[in-house]
Enzyme design. Sequence first.
Site, PDB file in Angstrom:
ATOM      1  N   ARG A 261      17.219  36.540  30.616  1.00  0.00           N
ATOM      2  CA  ARG A 261      18.300  37.490  30.264  1.00  0.00           C
ATOM      3  C   ARG A 261      17.469  38.445  29.317  1.00  0.00           C
ATOM      4  O   ARG A 261      16.657  38.165  28.407  1.00  0.00           O
ATOM      5  CB  ARG A 261      19.202  36.776  29.047  1.00  0.00           C
ATOM      6  CG  ARG A 261      19.724  35.926  30.090  1.00  0.00           C
ATOM      7  CD  ARG A 261      20.948  34.930  29.374  1.00  0.00           C
ATOM      8  NE  ARG A 261      21.786  33.947  30.027  1.00  0.00           N
ATOM      9  CZ  ARG A 261      22.503  33.210  29.530  1.00  0.00           C
ATOM     10  NH1 ARG A 261      22.870  33.061  28.359  1.00  0.00           N
ATOM     11  NH2 ARG A 261      23.227  32.447  30.549  1.00  0.00           N
ATOM     12  N   ARG A 276      16.566  31.934  21.213  1.00  0.00           N
ATOM     13  CA  ARG A 276      17.026  32.911  21.967  1.00  0.00           C
ATOM     14  C   ARG A 276      15.919  33.788  22.705  1.00  0.00           C
ATOM     15  O   ARG A 276      15.193  34.920  22.173  1.00  0.00           O
ATOM     16  CB  ARG A 276      17.903  34.001  21.331  1.00  0.00           C
ATOM     17  CG  ARG A 276      18.838  34.810  22.427  1.00  0.00           C
ATOM     18  CD  ARG A 276      19.702  35.971  21.400  1.00  0.00           C
ATOM     19  NE  ARG A 276      20.615  35.169  20.481  1.00  0.00           N
ATOM     20  CZ  ARG A 276      21.743  34.722  20.903  1.00  0.00           C
ATOM     21  NH1 ARG A 276      22.320  35.128  22.187  1.00  0.00           N
ATOM     22  NH2 ARG A 276      22.644  34.028  20.250  1.00  0.00           N
ATOM     23  N   GLU A 348      25.234  26.425  19.279  1.00  0.00           N
ATOM     24  CA  GLU A 348      25.797  26.315  20.684  1.00  0.00           C
ATOM     25  C   GLU A 348      24.311  25.800  21.451  1.00  0.00           C
ATOM     26  O   GLU A 348      23.490  26.270  21.575  1.00  0.00           O
ATOM     27  CB  GLU A 348      25.996  27.598  21.192  1.00  0.00           C
ATOM     28  CG  GLU A 348      26.629  27.347  22.626  1.00  0.00           C
ATOM     29  CD  GLU A 348      26.526  28.772  23.328  1.00  0.00           C
ATOM     30  OE1 GLU A 348      26.366  28.958  24.541  1.00  0.00           O
ATOM     31  OE2 GLU A 348      26.768  29.859  22.511  1.00  0.00           O
ATOM     32  N   SER A 351      28.261  25.773  26.972  1.00  0.00           N
ATOM     33  CA  SER A 351      29.460  26.634  26.989  1.00  0.00           C
ATOM     34  C   SER A 351      29.784  26.125  28.393  1.00  0.00           C
ATOM     35  O   SER A 351      29.460  26.328  29.403  1.00  0.00           O
ATOM     36  CB  SER A 351      29.104  28.159  26.817  1.00  0.00           C
ATOM     37  OG  SER A 351      30.507  28.669  26.811  1.00  0.00           O
ATOM     38  N   ARG A 390      17.145  24.942  24.183  1.00  0.00           N
ATOM     39  CA  ARG A 390      17.811  24.622  22.606  1.00  0.00           C
ATOM     40  C   ARG A 390      17.984  22.962  22.702  1.00  0.00           C
ATOM     41  O   ARG A 390      18.094  22.631  21.511  1.00  0.00           O
ATOM     42  CB  ARG A 390      19.189  25.083  23.101  1.00  0.00           C
ATOM     43  CG  ARG A 390      19.254  26.640  22.925  1.00  0.00           C
ATOM     44  CD  ARG A 390      20.686  27.259  22.784  1.00  0.00           C
ATOM     45  NE  ARG A 390      20.372  28.705  22.814  1.00  0.00           N
ATOM     46  CZ  ARG A 390      21.206  29.463  22.256  1.00  0.00           C
ATOM     47  NH1 ARG A 390      22.600  28.821  21.694  1.00  0.00           N
ATOM     48  NH2 ARG A 390      21.291  30.710  22.201  1.00  0.00           N
TER      49      ARG A 390
END
Length: 426
Positions: A261, A276, A348, A351, A390
């Site tokens: 990403r 991230r 988070e 999701s 994560r």
Amino acid sequence: MHDIRLIRNDPKSFDAALERRGVAPVAGEILALDEEKRAISTRMQEAQNRRNEASKAIGQAMAKGDKDTAEALKAEVAEIKQALPALEEQDRELSRKLDDLLATIPNLPAEDVPLGEDENNNQQASRWGDPRNFDFDPKEHADLGPALGMDFETGAKISGARFTFLRGQMARLERALGQFMLDRQTTERGYTECNPPLLVREESLYGTGQLPKFAEDNFRTTDDRWLIPTAEVSLTNAVREEIIDDLAQPLRMTALTPCFRSEAGAAGKDTRGYIRQHQFQKVELVSICAPEDWESEHEHMVRSAELILEALHLPYRKMLLCTGDMGFGARKTYDLEVWLPGQGAYREISSISWCGDFQARRMNARYRPEGEKKTAFVHTLNGSGLAVGRTLVAVLENYQNADGSVTVPDALLPYTGGMTKLEPVA
């Protein structure tokens, strides 16, 4: 993609649902384009029908020796043939404009999704586990990790910001996490392991909703392929342009893949540490199901992710996302947020979304209901089971010791080759 018939039938409800997501009314613009397109399509169809009728009449007139009528009909056919390309081009252009407009409009939220602008309006649905009481001040992973093999400097030297080089015991622990997750999802939760392409065509990203709206958040290659931002793209597109004859049971797929990403939409967020990254590992869960099965399948997928966290004894909470915090293609989303003692916050880690037939319409993915001749669009769901990087962060922070070492969770011991603890190295 939205069903134009639903917008025609009830434009007010469509706009009202979009308003809940903070999107301005757009039904009027859609219907104006739709009406113009249908008018052109009607004119085009009428012209084609008249051309066919006149062509047939030419032969009949010639058979009767009526040359004047035949010549007049030939002139009419020639005129129609000359006019048709312009009508066809107008029809294509209006279809493109309508499709482009529909492609930029987010999915409609389910009725039970709470109204809100951002993450502050999300609702906690449940909480599991008690945060550990430390007899020392727990460190954040970015401070703890470098001595254990989480090398931010080398990653940045090789590739730039938001890349990390994992060494030795740290690389082994991340690999163990991915394998553990994949094994649990395939042996206990009914998902079929897949090894999908990491490079996809533009239409695949369009199908799952990343294009055209979020092009800047993805990496594009010089041959017009795209690196996957998540295996959701590859797995969901496995049914693109397919008709599934038997969907009595949901089609469940999982994959452990690198994901890429650009994070263009997250400038300034989590620039420190491993939260991230431009490149990261994730175990993705995808389900293709009949419309009547979506709710039970959503619950199954959420539980599949929860069980990984519980097996690792990582405290977490389940959050129902509000209308303003859901993803573009989602109708309803639960986030799982893991406790990070170094940050003193829940973050988070998964999701899980139900997308209805939104992606299926973009992909033209259908099934044939039992006993029926007509096909219907499938429903799609996707979620993380889990984000490996994560989870690595969560293990480091929750299992850290005062001397800077990190104890390996019991569930991972079969995957670590005898390594029970990560020890600081010079």
